[in-house]
Design a protein around this motif. Structure first.
Motif, PDB file in Angstrom:
ATOM      1  N   PRO A  79      38.304  37.115  24.595  1.00 48.66           N
ATOM      2  CA  PRO A  79      38.855  37.430  25.819  1.00 48.66           C
ATOM      3  C   PRO A  79      40.476  38.222  25.027  1.00 48.66           C
ATOM      4  CG  PRO A  79      39.211  34.943  24.652  1.00 48.66           C
ATOM      5  CD  PRO A  79      37.960  35.753  23.785  1.00 48.66           C
ATOM      6  N   GLN A  80      40.524  39.035  26.512  1.00 48.95           N
ATOM      7  CA  GLN A  80      40.798  40.408  26.104  1.00 48.95           C
ATOM      8  C   GLN A  80      42.470  40.836  25.286  1.00 48.95           C
ATOM      9  OE1 GLN A  80      38.774  43.865  26.280  1.00 48.95           O
ATOM     10  NE2 GLN A  80      37.914  41.754  25.285  1.00 48.95           N
ATOM     11  N   CYS A  81      43.341  39.370  26.434  1.00 37.65           N
ATOM     12  CA  CYS A  81      44.604  39.219  26.769  1.00 37.65           C
ATOM     13  C   CYS A  81      44.695  39.082  25.090  1.00 37.65           C
ATOM     14  CB  CYS A  81      45.101  38.293  27.349  1.00 37.65           C
ATOM     15  SG  CYS A  81      44.160  36.106  28.033  1.00 37.65           S
ATOM     16  N   LEU A 140      43.536  30.022  29.967  1.00 33.25           N
ATOM     17  CA  LEU A 140      44.067  30.285  28.963  1.00 33.25           C
ATOM     18  C   LEU A 140      45.980  30.215  29.293  1.00 33.25           C
ATOM     19  CD1 LEU A 140      42.941  33.164  26.544  1.00 33.25           C
ATOM     20  CD2 LEU A 140      42.156  30.704  26.826  1.00 33.25           C
ATOM     21  N   CYS A 174      43.056  42.164  31.632  1.00 36.87           N
ATOM     22  CA  CYS A 174      42.703  41.538  32.129  1.00 36.87           C
ATOM     23  C   CYS A 174      41.870  41.828  33.118  1.00 36.87           C
ATOM     24  CB  CYS A 174      43.586  40.251  32.543  1.00 36.87           C
ATOM     25  SG  CYS A 174      43.103  38.500  33.243  1.00 36.87           S
ATOM     26  N   PRO A 175      40.234  41.638  33.263  1.00 35.72           N
ATOM     27  CA  PRO A 175      38.804  42.281  33.842  1.00 35.72           C
ATOM     28  C   PRO A 175      39.632  41.223  35.756  1.00 35.72           C
ATOM     29  CG  PRO A 175      38.306  40.724  32.490  1.00 35.72           C
ATOM     30  CD  PRO A 175      39.892  40.997  31.713  1.00 35.72           C
ATOM     31  N   ASN A 176      40.181  39.567  35.719  1.00 39.44           N
ATOM     32  CA  ASN A 176      40.677  39.711  36.808  1.00 39.44           C
ATOM     33  C   ASN A 176      41.979  39.765  37.326  1.00 39.44           C
ATOM     34  OD1 ASN A 176      37.885  38.312  36.143  1.00 39.44           O
ATOM     35  ND2 ASN A 176      39.241  36.545  35.079  1.00 39.44           N
ATOM     36  N   CYS A 195      41.345  32.815  35.746  1.00 37.36           N
ATOM     37  CA  CYS A 195      41.702  33.125  34.324  1.00 37.36           C
ATOM     38  C   CYS A 195      39.991  32.894  33.489  1.00 37.36           C
ATOM     39  CB  CYS A 195      42.689  32.741  33.023  1.00 37.36           C
ATOM     40  SG  CYS A 195      42.156  32.877  31.590  1.00 37.36           S
ATOM     41  N   THR A 196      39.303  33.270  33.558  1.00 37.27           N
ATOM     42  CA  THR A 196      38.208  33.172  33.085  1.00 37.27           C
ATOM     43  C   THR A 196      37.961  33.248  31.302  1.00 37.27           C
ATOM     44  OG1 THR A 196      36.516  35.331  32.459  1.00 37.27           O
ATOM     45  CG2 THR A 196      36.440  33.912  35.026  1.00 37.27           C
ATOM     46  N   GLU A 197      38.608  32.823  30.695  1.00 36.65           N
ATOM     47  CA  GLU A 197      38.894  33.483  29.463  1.00 36.65           C
ATOM     48  C   GLU A 197      37.458  34.464  28.508  1.00 36.65           C
ATOM     49  OE1 GLU A 197      38.328  29.536  27.709  1.00 36.65           O
ATOM     50  OE2 GLU A 197      39.142  28.551  29.085  1.00 36.65           O
ATOM     51  N   CYS A 198      38.206  35.785  30.167  1.00 38.43           N
ATOM     52  CA  CYS A 198      37.365  36.602  30.065  1.00 38.43           C
ATOM     53  C   CYS A 198      35.606  36.496  30.083  1.00 38.43           C
ATOM     54  CB  CYS A 198      37.189  37.750  29.054  1.00 38.43           C
ATOM     55  SG  CYS A 198      38.797  37.948  28.983  1.00 38.43           S
ATOM     56  N   ILE A 233      47.127  38.120  35.185  1.00 41.69           N
ATOM     57  CA  ILE A 233      47.662  37.787  34.538  1.00 41.69           C
ATOM     58  C   ILE A 233      48.895  38.365  35.166  1.00 41.69           C
ATOM     59  CG2 ILE A 233      48.890  38.975  31.886  1.00 41.69           C
ATOM     60  CD1 ILE A 233      46.711  38.812  30.982  1.00 41.69           C
ATOM     61  N   ILE A 279      49.599  33.608  33.411  1.00 42.99           N
ATOM     62  CA  ILE A 279      48.686  33.773  34.080  1.00 42.99           C
ATOM     63  C   ILE A 279      47.932  32.597  35.032  1.00 42.99           C
ATOM     64  CG2 ILE A 279      46.374  32.985  32.881  1.00 42.99           C
ATOM     65  CD1 ILE A 279      46.734  33.657  30.018  1.00 42.99           C
TER      66      ILE A 279
HETATM   67 FE1  SF4 Z   1      42.065  37.689  31.669  1.00 41.93          FE
HETATM   68 FE2  SF4 Z   1      40.200  37.328  29.731  1.00 41.93          FE
HETATM   69 FE3  SF4 Z   1      42.902  37.087  29.002  1.00 41.93          FE
HETATM   70 FE4  SF4 Z   1      42.407  34.697  30.963  1.00 41.93          FE
HETATM   71  S1  SF4 Z   1      41.163  35.044  28.826  1.00 41.93           S
HETATM   72  S2  SF4 Z   1      43.677  35.917  31.500  1.00 41.93           S
HETATM   73  S3  SF4 Z   1      40.537  36.779  32.155  1.00 41.93           S
HETATM   74  S4  SF4 Z   1      42.024  38.503  30.408  1.00 41.93           S
END
Ligand code: SF4
Ligand code: SF4
Length: 82
Positions: free
Chosen positions: A47-49, A2, A18-20, A37-40, A23, A32
């Motif tokens: 996607p948490q963001c 994203l 963001c778990p990764n 970014c794995t799109e969660c 951001i 990002i």
């Molecule tokens: Fe992080 Fe998930 Fe947002 Fe990608 S979609 S930036 S992994 S929170």
């Protein structure tokens, strides 16, 4: 991956979600890292963001279109590197 558009108001709500750790605060708006970014995928269903952004400025990055399988592969690569 994203990406964050210039409608970002720098509220800082997404970054800790963001778990990764993809951001970060950029020069003008939050950004990002498409490599992180794995799109969660691998962590969450959504996607948490995107869930927390108050101005809905985080669409899919047309320059980094990925299938769910590719995103899962990225998730495994990132997790293995930790
Ligand atoms: Fe992080 Fe998930 Fe947002 Fe990608 S979609 S930036 S992994 S929170
Ligand atoms: Fe910008 Fe949305 Fe992140 Fe806030 S939650 S910093 S508005 S991208």
């Amino acid at each position: 991956a994203l990406y964050i558009t210039d409608e970002c108001i720098n509220c800082d709500v997404c970054e800790p979600e963001c778990p990764n750790g993809a951001i970060s605060q950029g020069d003008e708006i939050y950004v990002i890292d498409p490599n992180l970014c794995t799109e969660c995928v691998g962590h969450y269903d959504e996607p948490q963001c995107v869930d927390v952004c108050p101005v809905e400025c985080i669409p899919k990055d047309p320059n980094h279109v990925e299938t769910k399988d590719e995103l899962m592969e990225k998730y495994h690569t990132i997790t293995a590197a930790l």
